[in-house]
Design a protein around this motif. Structure first.
Motif, mmCIF file in Angstrom:
data_model
loop_
_atom_site.group_PDB
_atom_site.id
_atom_site.type_symbol
_atom_site.label_atom_id
_atom_site.label_comp_id
_atom_site.label_asym_id
_atom_site.label_seq_id
_atom_site.Cartn_x
_atom_site.Cartn_y
_atom_site.Cartn_z
ATOM 1 N N ILE A 91 6.642 17.241 -0.951
ATOM 2 C CA ILE A 91 5.218 16.953 -1.139
ATOM 3 C C ILE A 91 4.665 16.196 0.060
ATOM 4 N N THR A 92 5.442 15.265 0.598
ATOM 5 C CA THR A 92 5.006 14.518 1.776
ATOM 6 C C THR A 92 4.781 15.462 2.951
ATOM 7 N N LEU A 93 5.682 16.409 3.142
ATOM 8 C CA LEU A 93 5.506 17.396 4.209
ATOM 9 C C LEU A 93 4.233 18.206 4.017
ATOM 10 N N SER A 94 3.999 18.648 2.812
ATOM 11 C CA SER A 94 2.841 19.508 2.560
ATOM 12 C C SER A 94 1.522 18.744 2.564
ATOM 13 N N ILE A 153 2.042 5.397 -3.073
ATOM 14 C CA ILE A 153 0.854 5.020 -2.316
ATOM 15 C C ILE A 153 -0.145 4.397 -3.288
ATOM 16 N N ASP A 154 -0.602 3.212 -2.944
ATOM 17 C CA ASP A 154 -1.554 2.484 -3.796
ATOM 18 C C ASP A 154 -1.053 2.358 -5.229
ATOM 19 N N GLY A 155 0.243 2.102 -5.392
ATOM 20 C CA GLY A 155 0.825 1.882 -6.710
ATOM 21 C C GLY A 155 1.111 3.132 -7.516
ATOM 22 N N GLU A 156 0.861 4.309 -6.927
ATOM 23 C CA GLU A 156 1.068 5.566 -7.634
ATOM 24 C C GLU A 156 2.136 6.405 -6.942
ATOM 25 N N PHE A 157 2.911 7.113 -7.743
ATOM 26 C CA PHE A 157 3.912 8.022 -7.191
ATOM 27 C C PHE A 157 3.209 9.158 -6.458
ATOM 28 N N LYS A 173 0.843 -1.201 0.000
ATOM 29 C CA LYS A 173 0.000 0.000 0.000
ATOM 30 C C LYS A 173 0.875 1.247 0.000
ATOM 31 N N VAL A 174 1.934 1.232 0.820
ATOM 32 C CA VAL A 174 2.846 2.375 0.916
ATOM 33 C C VAL A 174 4.274 1.851 0.840
ATOM 34 N N LEU A 211 -2.084 11.710 4.530
ATOM 35 C CA LEU A 211 -1.529 10.426 4.948
ATOM 36 C C LEU A 211 -2.258 9.837 6.156
ATOM 37 N N LEU A 212 -2.951 10.662 6.913
ATOM 38 C CA LEU A 212 -3.747 10.143 8.031
ATOM 39 C C LEU A 212 -4.752 9.097 7.563
ATOM 40 N N TRP A 213 -5.230 9.235 6.343
ATOM 41 C CA TRP A 213 -6.234 8.316 5.821
ATOM 42 C C TRP A 213 -5.645 6.954 5.466
ATOM 43 N N LEU A 214 -4.334 6.819 5.518
ATOM 44 C CA LEU A 214 -3.698 5.540 5.213
ATOM 45 C C LEU A 214 -3.560 4.659 6.448
#
Length: 105
Positions: free
Chosen positions: A83-86, A73-77, A13-14, A91-94
């Motif tokens: 971007i992760t910071l912003s 995430i879920d097979g996608e970049f 998933k991640v 990501l809470l939904w993961l």
């Protein structure tokens, strides 16, 4: 290489392609993404791009993103450290269990 990477990102998933490992990051940006994922209790796998030159170069072509870390995430970049910071709220939904209204009362 593309077929191999498709399998790797599709199997989890991640997944974080990073410099070093989640227990011993080898750069500050990789360390930052690991800390974000851990602080949010998001389960994730990592692969060390420093240990495999072909992987490191192949990922740059695969994602059209020249730097590391690279989060999928879920097979996608998803993006790199910036971007992760912003997008940390997304990501809470993961997390395996989502916060509910009842848990906030």
């Amino acid at each position: 290489m593309r077929e191999t990477l498709d399998k790797v990102v599709g199997a989890h998933k991640v997944v974080l392609f990073m410099k070093g490992t989640k227990d011993f990051p080898q750069c500050g940006f990789s360390h930052t993404v690991v800390q974000i994922l851990r602080s949010l209790d998001v389960p994730f796998e990592t692969l060390d791009v420093l240990s495999n030159e072909a992987l490191r170069q192949g990922l740059k072509d695969y994602s059209s993103w020249p730097t590391f870390p690279q989060l999928y995430i879920d097979g996608e970049f998803f993006g790199g450290c910036d971007i992760t910071l912003s997008q940390a709220f997304y990501l809470l939904w993961l997390k395996p269990t989502h916060m509910t209204v009842a848990s906030c009362v």
